[in-house]
Design a protein around this motif. Structure first.
Motif, PDB file in Angstrom:
ATOM      1  N   ARG A 161       0.804  -1.220   0.000  1.00 16.30           N
ATOM      2  CA  ARG A 161       0.000   0.000   0.000  1.00 16.30           C
ATOM      3  C   ARG A 161       0.839   1.273   0.000  1.00 16.30           C
ATOM      4  O   ARG A 161       0.439   2.276  -0.583  1.00 16.30           O
ATOM      5  CB  ARG A 161      -0.938   0.004   1.200  1.00 16.30           C
ATOM      6  N   GLU A 206      -1.598  -5.192   3.744  1.00 16.39           N
ATOM      7  CA  GLU A 206      -2.825  -5.480   4.493  1.00 16.39           C
ATOM      8  C   GLU A 206      -2.817  -6.901   5.043  1.00 16.39           C
ATOM      9  O   GLU A 206      -3.198  -7.136   6.185  1.00 16.39           O
ATOM     10  CB  GLU A 206      -4.040  -5.269   3.598  1.00 16.39           C
ATOM     11  N   GLN A 235       2.970  -5.704   8.437  1.00 25.24           N
ATOM     12  CA  GLN A 235       1.528  -5.669   8.685  1.00 25.24           C
ATOM     13  C   GLN A 235       1.325  -5.298  10.141  1.00 25.24           C
ATOM     14  O   GLN A 235       1.991  -5.835  11.034  1.00 25.24           O
ATOM     15  CB  GLN A 235       0.892  -7.031   8.415  1.00 25.24           C
TER      16      GLN A 235
END
Length: 133
Positions: free
Chosen positions: A2, A83, A130
């Motif tokens: 991301r 994620e 994460q």
């Protein structure tokens, strides 16, 4: 992936480097942490939305000590926020990347982490991060 989660910089002396980066950014580190499993002490700085992690070895056999011995101080890795680290590891393995630890482990800053071997990423150590819940 991301976004870039942080850039890791290997340093010989965390106190000296903390003082340097405090002057550079005009603010102190917001967090310091020992990661026993990796043999490092870390400190984190914010610069706008960007995070910098300084890493100093806690013992001569740690990966950071070996990195500094071989290459000197400097950029050690680039970490990317993901994620779902397990599915991202699987995706990257299918794409042909070499994952150093197929099972995510607890890292600094409340993260689960995994690393991609630099030989499969043009010489850059890539960390997947994460948020640990």
């Amino acid at each position: 992936m991301r976004k870039i989660e942080h850039i890791g910089i290997a340093v010989k002396d965390l106190d000296v480097s903390n003082a340097l980066f405090e002057k550079l950014f005009g603010a102190p580190a917001y967090k310091a942490e020992v990661v026993e499993s990796e043999g490092v002490t870390t400190s984190f700085f914010m610069n706008g939305p960007n995070k910098i992690e300084l890493l100093a070895a806690t013992n001569p056999d740690s990966p950071i000590a070996k990195f500094i011995e071989k290459k000197g101080e400097g950029i050690h890795h680039i970490a990317f926020d993901v994620e779902d680290i397990v599915s991202e590891i699987a995706r990257l393995q299918q794409e042909g990347f070499v994952v150093l630890n197929e099972t995510p482990k607890k890292g600094a800053d409340n993260k689960l982490v995994a690393f991609l071997h630099p030989k499969s990423t043009n010489g850059v150590l890539i960390e997947l991060c994460q948020e640990f819940h």
